[in-house]
Design a protein around this motif. Structure first.
Motif, mmCIF file in Angstrom:
data_model
loop_
_atom_site.group_PDB
_atom_site.id
_atom_site.type_symbol
_atom_site.label_atom_id
_atom_site.label_comp_id
_atom_site.label_asym_id
_atom_site.label_seq_id
_atom_site.Cartn_x
_atom_site.Cartn_y
_atom_site.Cartn_z
ATOM 1 N N GLY A 177 10.438 19.848 -63.850
ATOM 2 C CA GLY A 177 9.434 19.020 -63.185
ATOM 3 C C GLY A 177 9.462 19.225 -61.678
ATOM 4 O O GLY A 177 10.231 20.024 -61.150
ATOM 5 N N ARG A 178 8.632 18.467 -60.979
ATOM 6 C CA ARG A 178 8.513 18.619 -59.523
ATOM 7 C C ARG A 178 9.714 17.968 -58.824
ATOM 8 O O ARG A 178 10.052 16.828 -59.144
ATOM 9 N N PRO A 179 10.379 18.701 -57.897
ATOM 10 C CA PRO A 179 11.514 18.064 -57.223
ATOM 11 C C PRO A 179 11.044 16.871 -56.373
ATOM 12 O O PRO A 179 9.976 16.909 -55.773
ATOM 13 N N LEU A 234 14.319 17.966 -50.227
ATOM 14 C CA LEU A 234 13.941 17.840 -51.643
ATOM 15 C C LEU A 234 15.205 17.772 -52.488
ATOM 16 O O LEU A 234 16.212 18.414 -52.174
ATOM 17 N N SER A 259 16.028 19.003 -59.152
ATOM 18 C CA SER A 259 15.448 18.305 -60.305
ATOM 19 C C SER A 259 15.733 19.090 -61.575
ATOM 20 O O SER A 259 15.840 20.315 -61.556
#
Ligand SMILES: [Zn+2]
Length: 390
Positions: A66-68, A60, A63
């Motif tokens: 927000g969502r990685p 991953l 970020s």
């Protein structure tokens, strides 16, 4: 559909794949930013590339809120190629990946013999390399076999080979029961290809092999110049003295007779010679080494006068060269020159090990790499197309 039709879908996919040769890891939002493509378009192409095994998901990514996002990386071993180098007393086989890195190396002590049994032996060694390398045959694109001789442009015919008599070397026997392409190539030209792959700064140059015997290859616009028959770059047979020793080519006093390993090392091993030269500071070794470099410079000056291109010092001695040696050769050329020369045109090769074997594999891999990031040309165009001369 005519020959000039460009499939926009394919072009977009190549654009995305190419990015993975420029970046270690990329997320889909980053690809969107770099290409301007919509996420659905990117999703479709990425799925295809994943199914082809060419890219794969990784860790991953960081970020900023927000969502990685998941990162993706090139899978360099999804495509591989073999390069084999034939020498008098060994065969070297390299398995290379899409990044031009050596994945596996076999160094096999086999004495060259000009008889059919040698081609049979080479065939079985190549088959063994394929079956024991740990990768499926589907991933292996082809095998390039580099020899100490000039080969036709299509890699099927040896047109000059006097270091080793290769009259009995049989390409049909070598590729028997091997279902991937197999071709022959000139060892100095393949070493130059390996250098081009790993040194993007070279556009035009003269690649010099300082090996058991000397050799040369001309580089023009990042391709190898073949010449009318394939002899372009053979500076090693420039005459140094008509009264000199007999060369393997049949003529007398070629530069090679003064600068081959037999003359330079006189029976000593390479490490022993350089130990005496560098550590023990032996006067006689220093004298021999200066004479060698000076004779090399004499030969290179002739080519420099005609071509005025960067000179890349490669071959087996490349790893033993120190900056002073490179500067010495360059100064000798400058001192001889009729014209004013800006220094910095003589450089040492970046690929110091296995260059000929690596370079014999690389054009197969180049074909799989999008054109806009391709390090070298594939076999079909690795030598510049030339006007047919009569
Ligand atoms: Zn010669």
């Amino acid at each position: 559909m005519n020959d000039f039709y460009i499939d926009p879908k394919r072009q977009n996919k190549e654009r995305i794949l190419g990015l993975f040769f420029q970046h270690d890891a990329l997320s889909k939002p980053q690809i969107a930013e770099l290409t301007g493509f919509s996420l659905p378009t990117i999703n479709g192409h990425m799925k295809d590339l994943e199914n082809m095994g060419m890219i794969g998901p990784g860790e991953l990514m960081d970020s900023s809120g927000g969502r990685p996002a998941i990162s993706y990386r090139l899978q360099p071993r999804s495509k591989l190629a073999l390069g084999a180098e034939i020498r008098k007393d060994f065969i070297k086989i390299c398995l290379c990946d899409l990044k031009g890195e050596v994945v596996k190396l076999w160094n096999i002590g086999v004495e060259y013999k000009n008889e059919k049994a040698y081609s049979v032996k080479l065939n079985s060694l190549l088959k063994e390399a394929i079956s024991t390398c740990g990768y499926p045959l589907d991933n292996i694109l082809g095998i390039g076999i580099s020899i100490q001789g000039v080969v036709s442009k299509d890699g099927t015919e040896i047109i000059f080979s006097k270091i080793l008599d290769t009259s009995e070397l049989d390409i049909d026997v070598i590729r028997k029961d091997i279902s991937i392409p197999v071709r022959l190539c000139h060892d100095v030209k393949t070493a130059a290809l390996a250098e081009l792959w790993h040194n993007r700064k070279v556009s035009n140059g003269i690649y010099i092999a300082l090996s058991e015997h000397l050799g040369g290859a001309l580089i023009k616009s990042r391709c190898i110049e073949h010449g009318r028959s394939g002899y372009a770059g053979s500076w090693d047979h420039i005459t140094y003295s008509t009264k000199g020793k007999l060369c393997y080519c049949g003529r007398r006093g070629c530069i090679d007779t003064y600068c081959n390993f037999a003359t330079l090392f006189d029976g000593e091993s390479i490490p022993d010679f350089f130990f005496k030269l560098r550590e023990e500071k032996s006067k006689s070794h220093e004298e021999r080494w200066r004479k060698y470099l000076s004779t090399i410079a004499f030969g290179l000056y002739q080519t420099w006068l005609i071509l005025e291109r960067r000179i890349i010092l490669g071959g087996d001695l490349s790893m033993w060269l120190i900056p002073d040696d490179v500067a010495f050769i360059e100064n000798e050329i400058i001192n001889r020159s009729t014209f004013t020369c800006k220094p910095g045109f003589v450089i040492k090769s970046r690929v110091e090990h296995h260059a000929s074997a690596i370079g014999a594999a690389l054009p197969y891999l180049a074909e799989e790499i999008p054109e806009y990031v391709r390090p070298i040309e594939s076999w079909s165009t690795y030598c510049k197309p030339e006007t047919v001369e009569f």
